[in-house]
Design an enzyme around this catalytic site. Structure first.
Site, PDB file in Angstrom:
ATOM      1  N   CYS A  91       0.820  -1.222   0.000  1.00 24.99           N
ATOM      2  CA  CYS A  91       0.000   0.000   0.000  1.00 24.99           C
ATOM      3  C   CYS A  91       0.849   1.265   0.000  1.00 24.99           C
ATOM      4  O   CYS A  91       0.315   2.370  -0.104  1.00 24.99           O
ATOM      5  CB  CYS A  91      -0.949   0.003   1.195  1.00 24.99           C
ATOM      6  SG  CYS A  91      -1.708  -1.603   1.444  1.00 24.99           S
ATOM      7  N   CYS A 240     -12.852  -0.078   8.667  1.00 28.49           N
ATOM      8  CA  CYS A 240     -12.018  -0.562   7.566  1.00 28.49           C
ATOM      9  C   CYS A 240     -12.083   0.388   6.380  1.00 28.49           C
ATOM     10  O   CYS A 240     -13.151   0.888   6.038  1.00 28.49           O
ATOM     11  CB  CYS A 240     -12.496  -1.935   7.096  1.00 28.49           C
ATOM     12  SG  CYS A 240     -12.460  -3.187   8.388  1.00 28.49           S
ATOM     13  N   SER A 241     -10.935   0.588   5.733  1.00 32.54           N
ATOM     14  CA  SER A 241     -10.922   1.369   4.499  1.00 32.54           C
ATOM     15  C   SER A 241     -11.638   0.572   3.412  1.00 32.54           C
ATOM     16  O   SER A 241     -11.995  -0.585   3.610  1.00 32.54           O
ATOM     17  CB  SER A 241      -9.495   1.684   4.080  1.00 32.54           C
ATOM     18  OG  SER A 241      -8.776   0.488   3.874  1.00 32.54           O
ATOM     19  N   LYS A 362     -10.336   5.756   4.706  1.00 31.98           N
ATOM     20  CA  LYS A 362     -11.623   5.276   5.202  1.00 31.98           C
ATOM     21  C   LYS A 362     -12.793   5.753   4.343  1.00 31.98           C
ATOM     22  O   LYS A 362     -13.695   4.993   4.027  1.00 31.98           O
ATOM     23  CB  LYS A 362     -11.802   5.756   6.655  1.00 31.98           C
ATOM     24  CG  LYS A 362     -13.138   5.467   7.274  1.00 31.98           C
ATOM     25  CD  LYS A 362     -13.311   3.981   7.488  1.00 31.98           C
ATOM     26  CE  LYS A 362     -14.753   3.559   7.570  1.00 31.98           C
ATOM     27  NZ  LYS A 362     -15.377   3.373   6.245  1.00 31.98           N
ATOM     28  N   HIS A 366      -9.343   3.573  -0.847  1.00 30.71           N
ATOM     29  CA  HIS A 366      -7.965   3.094  -0.745  1.00 30.71           C
ATOM     30  C   HIS A 366      -7.621   2.174  -1.917  1.00 30.71           C
ATOM     31  O   HIS A 366      -7.549   0.961  -1.761  1.00 30.71           O
ATOM     32  CB  HIS A 366      -7.802   2.379   0.613  1.00 30.71           C
ATOM     33  CG  HIS A 366      -6.419   1.905   0.904  1.00 30.71           C
ATOM     34  ND1 HIS A 366      -5.285   2.485   0.373  1.00 30.71           N
ATOM     35  CD2 HIS A 366      -5.966   0.892   1.695  1.00 30.71           C
ATOM     36  CE1 HIS A 366      -4.213   1.840   0.829  1.00 30.71           C
ATOM     37  NE2 HIS A 366      -4.595   0.867   1.614  1.00 30.71           N
TER      38      HIS A 366
END
Lengths: 419, 159
Positions: A91, A240-241, A362, A366
């Site tokens: 990421c 969670c994103s 979020k 992402h």
């Protein structure tokens, strides 16, 4: 050591809309971001000025069955036959592409480069996305034990709760704050506040003639296990994103060249990168990332600034616990103080140190390989007073920071920006 | 002495150990550093002169999670949002840590929305003991055909 031999300027920054786009592939998304980036450059720019492409991408190979994206995107940007490099650090792929672009200019190798990031994630079913992301963790020692990506951060969350008394509600407050910011960002995937999401769920239930949910407020909604289930305890759905398709681009050049393109360049004055053990069970601490601490130290030292000088930051909130850990790893607060700072609203848009004004991973979304550069896009806009809508902060931003983490912390890259 | 073209310890030695129901750490013969799971090179002094040492799979929970959206392998085993599974990081006797599934019943949530396994609370610091769960791995042959291999996984149970 630890010095940039030339001053680095960012003169353009743009991104695609983030979201789930079944009819768009990496090529389309990169094209959108590139055009958006070109439109942000004030004057006199010609794509022929671009000398090379540095492109962050985590896993188009697994997500789309297409590898080797850098020459494909370079072709789109009219760069063929110029050099095109893909960086992969999970990421943090495009945060690290940014660093490589900076190093190329600082060394004198290039005077002007395009840095991008792209990821197309939504073609695979959820289990495929889960497996692909989990392949950035330790396959033998973590994945085989059943650990998922949310699971890794969830374990850090459980350790944070046990060590510092952090509450599940503190995680919720981070999510609410980031959704409030994302609601103001037209590029965000979920540009809705948690309160608005709750209201639309109530309206939908009424319309369908189902019993009206009895949520008193957004915290009550987030406590409802049927509306906000545990993906990996203590991380719930709203911790969670998102799984996102998207791309982002910036143009970097030397200080001398920058004046040709704009009167208001943003300078990158510090860059730092660090690493951490692959499996989280091999770490001395489960509540801090040495990769982030070391990257931050490197960047602060290079920039000659301290954590207190940073006015706004985009931090890597792939999960809400990750934002709390970042707040301490970057030296903004002590680890035992981060939850209280969130409760006090210090990190909100109108707080003392706004974090993730874009909505963060979020709410903005992402697309893993695009995230690092998308963070720079937000900082570019905020520092030039160009953030869309009401999310522009109310003060002049002279100094800002981005923090981009790869995997469960195996990689981290930090950048510091000044006017 | 260490052969210059071969390491003394490979990842497979650790995995074979698990299949034979033994947890291995590695003891560095150069600097004395002891690591679990066993490494292939000492991460402290980079010496390849390592010896495998058997470790008791016993300790306390350092971190845990109860996973609703699992990996494909665990989804195939029947786990789901309605039937989560628990993964723990266990701190062993000498401070080294290892990850594994916590077994011992269904995962449920108490009135504070904190998890229980088989009715017992899962908490950081709780003592656990390891055991080896047998399973059959199906290996696809390079020229077609399938082979079955008996393997083991290290899992933990609350003490």
């Amino acid at each position: 050591m630890g010095k940039l031999m030339r001053k680095i300027a960012m003169v353009g920054a743009g991104m695609s809309k983030f979201g789930a786009f079944p009819d768009k592939n990496s090529r389309d998304l990169f094209g959108e971001a590139f055009i958006n980036c070109l439109q942000s450059i004030d004057k006199n720019f010609d794509v022929k000025d671009i000398e090379a492409l540095y492109l962050g991408n985590y896993s188009s190979d697994l997500f789309e069955g297409q590898g080797h994206l850098a020459p494909m995107c370079a072709e789109l940007a009219g760069l063929t036959p110029k050099p095109a490099l893909r960086t992969e650090n999970a990421c943090a792929s495009s945060g690290i592409a940014l660093r490589e672009g900076i190093l190329a200019i600082a060394s004198g190798m290039h005077d002007l480069v395009l840095v991008g990031g792209v990821e197309k994630m939504t073609d695979l079913p959820t289990a495929g996305v889960t497996d692909t992301l989990a392949s950035a963790a330790d396959r033998i020692f973590e994945f085989h034990a059943g650990v998922t990506f949310p699971g890794l951060y969830a374990m850090m969350g459980s350790a944070h709760m046990a060590k510092y008394g952090t509450k599940k509600e503190d995680f919720m407050l981070v999510g609410i704050k980031n959704h409030n910011n994302g609601a103001l960002n037209p590029f965000a995937q979920m540009n809705k506040s948690v309160a608005d999401i709750m209201k639309s769920k109530i309206a939908k239930a009424e319309k369908q003639g189902k019993p009206k949910p009895a949520w008193k407020d957004e915290m009550d909604f987030l406590h409802d296990l049927s509306a906000n289930p545990y993906i990996a305890y203590p991380m719930r759905l709203f911790d969670c994103s998102l799984v996102t398709d998207g791309a982002a681009c910036v143009v970097l050049c030397s200080e001398e060249l920058a004046k040709k393109f704009t009167d208001t360049p943003i300078y990158i004055v510090g860059t730092g990168q660090g690493s951490e053990t692959f499996a989280i069970h091999d770490r001395p601490s489960l509540t801090s990332l040495r990769s982030a601490r070391s990257a931050a130290q490197m960047a602060y030292k290079m920039a000659g600034v301290e954590p207190k000088d940073i006015q706004i930051a985009e931090v890597h909130d792939c999960f809400t616990i990750a934002e709390l850990i970042a707040m301490a790893d970057l030296g903004f607060w002590k680890p035992e103080e981060v939850a209280q700072a969130v409760r006090d609203g210090e990190t909100a848009l109108d707080g003392s140190k706004p974090l993730n004004t874009s909505g963060g991973l979020k709410s903005k979304g992402h697309p893993v390989g695009a995230t690092g550069v998308a963070q720079s896009v937000e900082i570019f806009k905020q520092m030039r007073g160009q953030a869309e809508g009401k999310r522009q902060v109310k003060f002049d931003v002279e100094c800002a920071l981005t923090h981009n983490v790869g995997g469960s912390g195996g990689s981290c890259v930090v950048h510091i920006y000044k006017k | 002495m260490v052969d210059i073209t071969n390491l003394k310890v490979y990842t497979k030695d650790f995995l074979d150990g698990i299949d034979n129901k033994v947890l291995y750490g590695s003891k560095c013969q150069a600097c004395g550093n002891f690591e679990v799971p066993a490494k292939v090179i000492c991460t402290k002094c980079q010496s390849p002169d390592l010896e495998l040492v058997e470790v008791k799979p016993e300790g306390k929970i350092a971190a845990f999670t109860c996973i609703g959206v699992g990996t494909t392998h665990f989804v195939q085993k029947g786990y789901s949002m309605k039937k989560p599974y628990c993964v723990v990081i266990v701190e062993l006797e000498n401070g080294q840590m290892i990850s594994g599934q916590l077994i011992g019943g269904d995962i449920t949530y108490d009135e504070n929305q904190d998890p229980l396994i088989g009715g017992k609370p899962i908490k950081v610091g709780a003592p656990v003991v390891g055991e080896y769960e047998e399973y059959i791995e199906v290996i696809e042959g390079k020229r077609g055909g399938r082979q079955e291999k008996k393997r083991c996984r290290l899992v933990f149970r609350l003490k």
